[in-house]
Design a protein around this motif. Sequence first.
Motif, PDB file in Angstrom:
ATOM      1  N   ARG A  11      10.685  -0.102 -10.453  1.00  0.00           N
ATOM      2  CA  ARG A  11      11.087   1.294 -10.343  1.00  0.00           C
ATOM      3  C   ARG A  11       9.845   2.119 -10.006  1.00  0.00           C
ATOM      4  O   ARG A  11       8.711   1.639 -10.078  1.00  0.00           O
ATOM      5  N   ILE A  12      10.033   3.363  -9.660  1.00  0.00           N
ATOM      6  CA  ILE A  12       8.944   4.191  -9.156  1.00  0.00           C
ATOM      7  C   ILE A  12       7.787   4.316 -10.152  1.00  0.00           C
ATOM      8  O   ILE A  12       6.619   4.293  -9.757  1.00  0.00           O
ATOM      9  N   GLU A  13       8.090   4.411 -11.437  1.00  0.00           N
ATOM     10  CA  GLU A  13       7.032   4.522 -12.449  1.00  0.00           C
ATOM     11  C   GLU A  13       6.192   3.249 -12.493  1.00  0.00           C
ATOM     12  O   GLU A  13       4.972   3.307 -12.679  1.00  0.00           O
ATOM     13  N   GLY A  20      -1.953   2.923  -9.569  1.00  0.00           N
ATOM     14  CA  GLY A  20      -2.768   3.979 -10.165  1.00  0.00           C
ATOM     15  C   GLY A  20      -2.390   5.385  -9.725  1.00  0.00           C
ATOM     16  O   GLY A  20      -3.250   6.257  -9.590  1.00  0.00           O
ATOM     17  N   LYS A  21      -1.094   5.609  -9.496  1.00  0.00           N
ATOM     18  CA  LYS A  21      -0.605   6.919  -9.062  1.00  0.00           C
ATOM     19  C   LYS A  21       0.549   7.355  -9.963  1.00  0.00           C
ATOM     20  O   LYS A  21       1.174   6.544 -10.620  1.00  0.00           O
ATOM     21  N   THR A  22       0.852   8.640  -9.931  1.00  0.00           N
ATOM     22  CA  THR A  22       2.017   9.148 -10.648  1.00  0.00           C
ATOM     23  C   THR A  22       3.271   8.887  -9.813  1.00  0.00           C
ATOM     24  O   THR A  22       3.187   8.635  -8.597  1.00  0.00           O
ATOM     25  N   ALA A  23       4.424   8.987 -10.454  1.00  0.00           N
ATOM     26  CA  ALA A  23       5.687   8.840  -9.722  1.00  0.00           C
ATOM     27  C   ALA A  23       5.783   9.918  -8.636  1.00  0.00           C
ATOM     28  O   ALA A  23       6.248   9.652  -7.525  1.00  0.00           O
ATOM     29  N   TYR A  24       5.316  11.111  -8.947  1.00  0.00           N
ATOM     30  CA  TYR A  24       5.321  12.205  -7.970  1.00  0.00           C
ATOM     31  C   TYR A  24       4.487  11.825  -6.744  1.00  0.00           C
ATOM     32  O   TYR A  24       4.900  12.050  -5.601  1.00  0.00           O
ATOM     33  N   ARG A  27       6.276   9.257  -4.601  1.00  0.00           N
ATOM     34  CA  ARG A  27       7.305   9.903  -3.765  1.00  0.00           C
ATOM     35  C   ARG A  27       6.681  10.517  -2.511  1.00  0.00           C
ATOM     36  O   ARG A  27       7.226  10.412  -1.408  1.00  0.00           O
ATOM     37  N   GLY A  28       5.558  11.175  -2.683  1.00  0.00           N
ATOM     38  CA  GLY A  28       4.858  11.758  -1.549  1.00  0.00           C
ATOM     39  C   GLY A  28       4.394  10.702  -0.566  1.00  0.00           C
ATOM     40  O   GLY A  28       4.472  10.889   0.654  1.00  0.00           O
ATOM     41  N   MET A  29       3.917   9.579  -1.078  1.00  0.00           N
ATOM     42  CA  MET A  29       3.472   8.489  -0.217  1.00  0.00           C
ATOM     43  C   MET A  29       4.643   7.927   0.589  1.00  0.00           C
ATOM     44  O   MET A  29       4.488   7.586   1.757  1.00  0.00           O
ATOM     45  N   GLN A  34       3.235   6.162   3.743  1.00  0.00           N
ATOM     46  CA  GLN A  34       1.984   5.556   3.306  1.00  0.00           C
ATOM     47  C   GLN A  34       2.212   4.335   2.419  1.00  0.00           C
ATOM     48  O   GLN A  34       1.243   3.684   2.024  1.00  0.00           O
ATOM     49  N   ILE A  35       3.440   4.058   2.093  1.00  0.00           N
ATOM     50  CA  ILE A  35       3.806   2.924   1.245  1.00  0.00           C
ATOM     51  C   ILE A  35       5.158   2.439   1.755  1.00  0.00           C
ATOM     52  O   ILE A  35       5.923   3.224   2.322  1.00  0.00           O
TER      53      ILE A  35
END
Length: 81
Positions: A11-13, A20-24, A27-29, A34-35
């Motif tokens: 899942r996103i979390e 090493g990123k937040t779920a937010y 989403r941006g990536m 970028q992902i």
Amino acid sequence: MAASKSSKLLRIEEVGRKIGKTAYAVRGMVSNNQIPKPIKIGTKSVAWPEHIIDEWIAEKMADAGYSPEQCEEMRNMSVEK
């Protein structure tokens, strides 16, 4: 899917923790390509096959100059779990 690949869905979390990123930020990536894109698993739910994220991380490692052996080791991490 090949039997040697992990079939676990992240899942996103979980993806965020793994990179090493937040779920937010994840989403941006996704929005900025970028992902890898997630797969839809419900009306409002998405997830990524773990091996896809591991391969993406290994590609980023190769781009950063890590050896092919180190990248292969990363790709195989989800198989060993």
